[in-house]
Structures are given as C-alpha cells and as structure tokens.
Design an enzyme around this catalytic site. Structure first.
Site, mmCIF file in Angstrom:
data_model
loop_
_atom_site.group_PDB
_atom_site.id
_atom_site.type_symbol
_atom_site.label_atom_id
_atom_site.label_comp_id
_atom_site.label_asym_id
_atom_site.label_seq_id
_atom_site.Cartn_x
_atom_site.Cartn_y
_atom_site.Cartn_z
ATOM 1 N N ASP A 67 0.821 -1.206 0.000
ATOM 2 C CA ASP A 67 0.000 0.000 0.000
ATOM 3 C C ASP A 67 0.862 1.266 0.000
ATOM 4 O OD1 ASP A 67 0.952 -0.460 2.581
ATOM 5 O OD2 ASP A 67 -0.997 -0.868 3.444
ATOM 6 N N ASN A 136 -7.634 -2.877 14.188
ATOM 7 C CA ASN A 136 -9.034 -3.053 13.779
ATOM 8 C C ASN A 136 -9.202 -4.218 12.803
ATOM 9 O OD1 ASN A 136 -7.949 -2.047 11.443
ATOM 10 N ND2 ASN A 136 -9.351 -0.321 11.238
ATOM 11 N N HIS A 138 -7.400 -4.802 10.020
ATOM 12 C CA HIS A 138 -7.098 -4.577 8.601
ATOM 13 C C HIS A 138 -5.803 -5.285 8.193
ATOM 14 C CE1 HIS A 138 -4.726 -0.592 9.441
ATOM 15 N NE2 HIS A 138 -3.863 -1.546 9.197
ATOM 16 N N GLU A 143 -9.601 -1.608 5.176
ATOM 17 C CA GLU A 143 -10.291 -1.305 6.428
ATOM 18 C C GLU A 143 -11.574 -2.134 6.531
ATOM 19 O OE1 GLU A 143 -8.567 0.112 8.440
ATOM 20 O OE2 GLU A 143 -7.833 2.107 7.925
HETATM 21 C C1 GLP Z 1 -0.450 -0.183 8.765
HETATM 22 C C2 GLP Z 1 -0.190 -0.880 7.412
HETATM 23 C C3 GLP Z 1 -0.404 -2.350 7.523
HETATM 24 C C4 GLP Z 1 0.160 -2.812 8.850
HETATM 25 C C5 GLP Z 1 -0.724 -2.302 9.963
HETATM 26 C C6 GLP Z 1 -0.168 -2.555 11.356
HETATM 27 O O1 GLP Z 1 -1.225 0.928 8.713
HETATM 28 N N1 GLP Z 1 -0.905 -0.378 6.281
HETATM 29 O O2 GLP Z 1 0.209 -3.019 6.436
HETATM 30 O O3 GLP Z 1 0.174 -4.206 8.933
HETATM 31 O O4 GLP Z 1 -1.085 -0.975 9.745
HETATM 32 O O5 GLP Z 1 0.892 -1.713 11.647
HETATM 33 P P1 GLP Z 1 1.972 -2.044 12.764
HETATM 34 O O6 GLP Z 1 2.688 -3.244 12.299
HETATM 35 O O7 GLP Z 1 2.853 -0.845 12.817
HETATM 36 O O8 GLP Z 1 1.214 -2.289 14.008
#
Ligand code: GLP
Length: 261
Positions: A67, A136, A138, A143
């Site tokens: 992304d 959440n 995702h 989302e």
């Molecule tokens: C982000 C990314 C995801 C990631 C998630 C968790 O916003 N778009 O690919 O897995 O949220 O983030 P983190 O690993 O920093 O908790």
C-alpha cells in the site's frame, strides 16, 4: 491455516525470515509481497542477517509493497515507498529497480491502481506475501467492510488506523493522510503464500477475530481463512486471546518431519 505461537517477537521475526528465505532459495527470482509498519521489522532484520551471512541472496528477487498513502511523494520519509526502501530493499540487498509501491501521487489515482494490478500480474504474481495486522483487523489498508473480492484501489483510512499511525508522523494526527492506495483483499488472496506476523497484546483481539471468528468484512484479516497456504506467526501476547492456543501448540510440536521446511 497454520498458526504458530512463539515465545517472543524475535522468534516471530526469525520464523518469518526463514520461510521467506526458503521461498527465495527455491526460486532466486521470487516475487515478495512487502509490508510496512512495525510488525514486519523483526522479519526484515532476521532476513537481512541471513543475507549478510550469505545464506540467502535477494538481489534477483522482486518486491511489491501492499500500500501507499495518497498525496505523499516517494521522496517523503513518511511515504511507504521510502519506508520500504529503508526497512526492506536496502537491508535485504534487493535491487531497488525491482521493488515497486503503488503511485500515491499519480494524477489519475484510479489508473495507478489498475496499473499496479497489471504490474503484479506481469511479474508472475506474488510468491509470498508478508502481512501485519491493524488493531481493527485490517491487512494492507483494507479497512473494515472491505470486500473479500477487492482489487488494488483507493480507500479512506479508518479513524483508528490514523490514530495508530500518527506515531509515524511525530504524533500529529492531522498530518496522517486521509486516503491510501492498497492492494485489495482479492489481490492479497492471489499470492501463493501468506505470512501474517503479529506481536503484542494490542493485536490479540484482532488476531483472535481473524483466525477464529467468522468470515466477515468487518474483520478484513479473516480473509486469510479463504487461503490454502496461510501461516500466522504470533508471539505469546498476540496469541493470548485464542481459544484453541493449546491445540495450535500441540499441532506445531507434532508437525510431521516431512512437513517441516
Ligand atoms: C499499517 C499498514 C499495515 C500494517 C498495519 C499494522 O497501517 N498499512 O500493512 O500491517 O497498519 O501496523 P503495525 O505493524 O505498525 O502495528
């Protein structure tokens, strides 16, 4: 789905690195799906150590990020293009020309999404997709209420995701973009292997819902239940709300030799 509960985050990173390295040893030109965030950092660190020791060579592998933020240029340290370059491409010794992120500043963002799908397809599809999970539920930036059939497209970030990610913008919530381009759940499910890593208590509810809850667009990571080769690597804290944790431990401890990588 294979669920592996490991003692700590370091073990999660090492296990993810071993699995990715195995894919690349079988096929040096493998296509890797790369994730941002804090979750995959241990995997990148462990994989970089394997590269440094000459135990695997990623210089012929390709990479596609999950992304990108809309409106954040790749030169910005906040962009996922820069994040992937810093956390993955460089330390892993990948060829920057072979690592791509969606174009978040394209004049026509919808065309950029279609183009990203085309580029993944033309590369032969993703061999192994590394994933984190949002609090959440995702994956990528899909989302809650994302379609399981979705392809790369523009999404609006959920308020909780923007709050969670404000730490990457110096704690300034207003600086977190509103929109992103993300591979869809359908795009992610097309990868030949999925590798989700999660560490820490803050992920326990999302992990339990994704792994043991019903298939639901409210929990985008529950899409992993539809994949024939999905592996979930968890530390004890991230696994703490799983009902069948003892069964997963038993299964892993008794994994037949012929199934071990
Ligand atoms: C982000 C990314 C995801 C990631 C998630 C968790 O916003 N778009 O690919 O897995 O949220 O983030 P983190 O690993 O920093 O908790």
């Amino acid at each position: 789905m294979e669920i592996v509960i490991l003692p700590d985050g370091a073990a999660v990173g090492a296990a993810a690195a071993d699995r990715i390295a195995a894919v690349v040893r079988r096929n040096p030109q493998a296509v890797l799906g790369l994730a941002t965030g804090s979750s995959p950092l241990g995997a990148y660190g462990a994989l970089a150590a394997l590269v440094a020791r000459g135990e695997v060579d990623l210089s012929h592998a390709s990479g596609f990020a999950l992304d990108e933020y809309v409106g954040v240029p790749p030169e910005s340290a906040h962009s996922y293009a820069a994040t992937i370059a810093r956390d993955a491409t460089g330390p892993l010794g990948m060829d920057p020309a072979r690592v791509q992120t969606p174009d978040g500043t394209a004049p026509d963002p919808e065309a950029a999404c279609v183009d990203y799908e085309r580029r993944i397809r033309e590369a032969g599809g993703i061999d192994v997709q590394l994933l984190g999970i949002g609090t959440n539920g995702h994956i990528g930036f899909n989302e809650p209420t994302s379609s399981f059939a979705s392809r790369t497209r523009i999404k609006t970030l959920a308020p909780r995701t923007r709050q969670d990610n404000a730490r990457f913008f110096g704690g300034d919530l207003d600086a977190v973009p509103l929109h992103c381009i993300t591979q869809g759940l359908g795009t992610i499910l097309d990868a030949r292997q999925l590798l989700l890593v999660a560490q820490g208590e803050s992920k326990a509810t999302a992990v339990a819902a994704a792994v043991e809850g019903p298939l639901s667009a409210m929990v985008p990571a529950s899409a992993l239940q539809l994949h024939r080769s999905a592996v979930v690597l968890l530390d004890e804290a991230a696994a703490s709300k799983l009902t069948l944790a003892d069964y997963y431990r038993f299964t892993y401890d008794h994994k037949p030799t012929w199934q071990r990588g």
